[in-house]
Design a protein around this motif. Structure first.
Motif, PDB file in Angstrom:
ATOM      1  N   GLU A 166      55.958  22.635 -68.433  1.00 52.29           N
ATOM      2  CA  GLU A 166      57.145  22.726 -69.263  1.00 52.29           C
ATOM      3  C   GLU A 166      56.701  23.107 -70.528  1.00 52.29           C
ATOM      4  OE1 GLU A 166      60.175  20.284 -69.164  1.00 52.29           O
ATOM      5  OE2 GLU A 166      60.944  20.651 -67.161  1.00 52.29           O
ATOM      6  N   ASP A 167      55.826  22.330 -71.192  1.00 54.81           N
ATOM      7  CA  ASP A 167      55.395  22.348 -72.253  1.00 54.81           C
ATOM      8  C   ASP A 167      54.212  23.848 -72.760  1.00 54.81           C
ATOM      9  OD1 ASP A 167      52.865  21.751 -71.349  1.00 54.81           O
ATOM     10  OD2 ASP A 167      52.840  19.436 -72.357  1.00 54.81           O
ATOM     11  N   GLN A 168      53.951  24.386 -71.662  1.00 60.81           N
ATOM     12  CA  GLN A 168      53.020  25.546 -71.633  1.00 60.81           C
ATOM     13  C   GLN A 168      53.672  26.643 -70.582  1.00 60.81           C
ATOM     14  OE1 GLN A 168      51.055  26.967 -73.741  1.00 60.81           O
ATOM     15  NE2 GLN A 168      49.399  25.487 -74.422  1.00 60.81           N
ATOM     16  N   PRO A 169      54.704  27.199 -70.844  1.00 65.98           N
ATOM     17  CA  PRO A 169      55.370  28.127 -69.862  1.00 65.98           C
ATOM     18  C   PRO A 169      54.591  29.393 -69.456  1.00 65.98           C
ATOM     19  CG  PRO A 169      56.579  28.194 -72.084  1.00 65.98           C
ATOM     20  CD  PRO A 169      55.757  27.052 -72.056  1.00 65.98           C
ATOM     21  N   ASN A 170      53.658  29.750 -70.520  1.00 66.75           N
ATOM     22  CA  ASN A 170      52.616  30.767 -70.169  1.00 66.75           C
ATOM     23  C   ASN A 170      51.485  30.565 -69.286  1.00 66.75           C
ATOM     24  OD1 ASN A 170      54.355  32.791 -71.540  1.00 66.75           O
ATOM     25  ND2 ASN A 170      53.582  32.157 -73.658  1.00 66.75           N
ATOM     26  N   GLY A 171      51.289  29.206 -69.212  1.00 65.00           N
ATOM     27  CA  GLY A 171      50.125  28.848 -68.533  1.00 65.00           C
ATOM     28  C   GLY A 171      48.943  28.281 -69.418  1.00 65.00           C
ATOM     29  N   VAL A 172      48.302  27.483 -68.595  1.00 65.57           N
ATOM     30  CA  VAL A 172      47.086  26.811 -69.270  1.00 65.57           C
ATOM     31  C   VAL A 172      46.078  26.911 -68.216  1.00 65.57           C
ATOM     32  CG1 VAL A 172      47.840  24.551 -69.355  1.00 65.57           C
ATOM     33  CG2 VAL A 172      45.917  25.099 -70.752  1.00 65.57           C
ATOM     34  N   ILE A 173      44.701  26.989 -68.422  1.00 63.02           N
ATOM     35  CA  ILE A 173      43.661  26.809 -67.399  1.00 63.02           C
ATOM     36  C   ILE A 173      43.365  25.509 -67.100  1.00 63.02           C
ATOM     37  CG2 ILE A 173      41.185  27.197 -67.145  1.00 63.02           C
ATOM     38  CD1 ILE A 173      42.980  29.724 -67.169  1.00 63.02           C
ATOM     39  N   ALA A 174      43.140  25.103 -65.936  1.00 62.07           N
ATOM     40  CA  ALA A 174      43.022  23.644 -65.296  1.00 62.07           C
ATOM     41  C   ALA A 174      41.758  23.633 -64.721  1.00 62.07           C
ATOM     42  CB  ALA A 174      44.267  23.145 -64.615  1.00 62.07           C
ATOM     43  N   GLU A 175      40.876  22.591 -64.827  1.00 58.98           N
ATOM     44  CA  GLU A 175      39.518  22.423 -64.038  1.00 58.98           C
ATOM     45  C   GLU A 175      39.672  21.125 -63.494  1.00 58.98           C
ATOM     46  OE1 GLU A 175      36.635  23.147 -67.161  1.00 58.98           O
ATOM     47  OE2 GLU A 175      36.755  25.399 -66.976  1.00 58.98           O
ATOM     48  N   ALA A 176      39.219  21.073 -62.175  1.00 60.23           N
ATOM     49  CA  ALA A 176      38.798  20.255 -61.474  1.00 60.23           C
ATOM     50  C   ALA A 176      37.810  19.102 -62.383  1.00 60.23           C
ATOM     51  CB  ALA A 176      38.455  20.123 -60.101  1.00 60.23           C
ATOM     52  N   TRP A 177      38.188  17.716 -62.335  1.00 63.67           N
ATOM     53  CA  TRP A 177      37.636  16.724 -63.126  1.00 63.67           C
ATOM     54  C   TRP A 177      36.937  15.746 -62.366  1.00 63.67           C
ATOM     55  CZ3 TRP A 177      35.746  16.917 -67.706  1.00 63.67           C
ATOM     56  CH2 TRP A 177      35.156  15.816 -68.548  1.00 63.67           C
ATOM     57  N   GLU A 178      37.439  15.126 -61.518  1.00 59.79           N
ATOM     58  CA  GLU A 178      37.177  14.131 -60.657  1.00 59.79           C
ATOM     59  C   GLU A 178      37.751  13.747 -59.466  1.00 59.79           C
ATOM     60  OE1 GLU A 178      38.959  10.539 -63.134  1.00 59.79           O
ATOM     61  OE2 GLU A 178      37.088  10.586 -63.380  1.00 59.79           O
ATOM     62  N   PRO A 179      37.164  13.198 -58.377  1.00 60.28           N
ATOM     63  CA  PRO A 179      37.960  12.998 -57.246  1.00 60.28           C
ATOM     64  C   PRO A 179      39.047  11.887 -57.501  1.00 60.28           C
ATOM     65  CG  PRO A 179      35.733  12.739 -56.853  1.00 60.28           C
ATOM     66  CD  PRO A 179      35.876  12.796 -58.191  1.00 60.28           C
ATOM     67  N   GLY A 232      39.150  31.447 -57.372  1.00 58.51           N
ATOM     68  CA  GLY A 232      39.586  29.996 -57.339  1.00 58.51           C
ATOM     69  C   GLY A 232      39.844  29.592 -58.772  1.00 58.51           C
ATOM     70  N   ALA A 233      40.144  30.301 -59.654  1.00 61.81           N
ATOM     71  CA  ALA A 233      40.366  29.946 -61.009  1.00 61.81           C
ATOM     72  C   ALA A 233      41.996  29.232 -60.840  1.00 61.81           C
ATOM     73  CB  ALA A 233      40.239  30.949 -62.065  1.00 61.81           C
ATOM     74  N   VAL A 234      42.068  28.135 -61.428  1.00 61.73           N
ATOM     75  CA  VAL A 234      43.457  27.575 -61.633  1.00 61.73           C
ATOM     76  C   VAL A 234      44.274  27.494 -63.085  1.00 61.73           C
ATOM     77  CG1 VAL A 234      44.677  25.487 -61.161  1.00 61.73           C
ATOM     78  CG2 VAL A 234      42.877  25.922 -59.712  1.00 61.73           C
ATOM     79  N   THR A 235      45.391  28.306 -63.021  1.00 66.08           N
ATOM     80  CA  THR A 235      46.363  28.258 -64.214  1.00 66.08           C
ATOM     81  C   THR A 235      47.564  27.253 -63.719  1.00 66.08           C
ATOM     82  OG1 THR A 235      45.667  30.518 -64.562  1.00 66.08           O
ATOM     83  CG2 THR A 235      47.574  29.515 -65.532  1.00 66.08           C
TER      84      THR A 235
END
Length: 246
Positions: free
Chosen positions: A111-124, A104-107
């Motif tokens: 365009e400014d991070q073509p290699n990917g950056v970790i993203a986490e759910a913050w709020e509805p 369930g981890a989201v990357t």
């Protein structure tokens, strides 16, 4: 081959085990505990670990929708198996936008991070819904599109559209927005489009793009939601791929 429905259901289960840091406080009954699972809302705002603005992810439909917080355009994503496991969600021009791992981890791949950056759910967040519009709004938008394209090219451009169901007029209006933006992107990247004289937004069964001599056709399924029209980047890339001399 695994079906899209089974794949999406699997990702729904995966996301449910990724708690948001915002929901882990002492006053939150869904705070992060080893023995408990924190449900990520079907529509949630995600933040990036690098501190830059994130995105809204809407998982309420068969097609997942993603809207970067600093942009107006909504992307319709297609699920496919990712190399090494997990699932990639790609744009209509074929680029990976997010990847969800088997746990369930989201990357996120902006365009400014073509290699990917970790993203986490913050709020509805609120669901991403296509806009409503009437016949007058569609007519006005086509007129403005003709003016905008004429200014872009320094010559007149004929703009037209086909008849669409009333419930789909908002998507037709948005298709004009994306078409003009796609032309701007393509011209900015050096596309040779002197031979184009006409642009048409045409109702169809599925989103598509066609070039017929001097006519550029953007095909839209007016009742297909955000997946029913091409993105501005897909439009730009189609223009860049076409050599249309005068």
């Amino acid at each position: 081959m695994i079906s899209r429905r089974r794949l999406l259901l699997g990702m729904l289960s995966g996301l449910a085990i990724c708690p948001s840091a915002a929901w882990a406080g002492a006053d939150n009954p869904l705070r992060n505990r080893r023995e408990r699972r924190v449900e990520v809302p079907d529509v949630a705002q995600f933040h990036r670990q690098d501190g830059r603005r994130g995105f809204i992810l809407d998982r309420t439909g068969e097609v997942w929708l993603l809207k970067p917080l600093d942009e107006d355009e909504v992307l319709a994503l297609t699920a496919q198996r990712a190399p090494g496991g997990g699932t990639s969600f790609v744009s209509d021009w074929g680029d990976e936008v997010i990847r969800v791992s088997s746990i369930g981890a989201v990357t996120y791949y902006p365009e400014d991070q073509p290699n990917g950056v970790i993203a986490e759910a913050w709020e509805p967040a609120r669901p991403l819904r296509t806009p409503d519009a009437g016949v007058d709004e569609l007519r006005d938008r086509s007129t403005r599109a003709a003016v905008e394209l004429a200014e872009l090219f320094g010559r007149p451009m004929q703009v037209e559209y086909g008849a669409a169901p009333r419930d789909g007029l908002g998507l037709m209006v948005e298709a004009f927005d994306l078409t003009v933006e796609g032309f701007r992107q393509a011209v900015g990247l050096g596309a040779e489009l002197d031979g184009l004289q006409r642009v048409k937004i045409a109702p169809a069964e599925a989103a598509d793009i066609e070039i017929e001599s001097d006519l550029f056709v953007v095909k839209v399924n007016p009742l297909g939601g955000y997946a029913g029209r091409p993105s501005s980047t897909r439009i730009a890339r189609a223009l860049l791929a076409a050599s249309i001399p005068a």
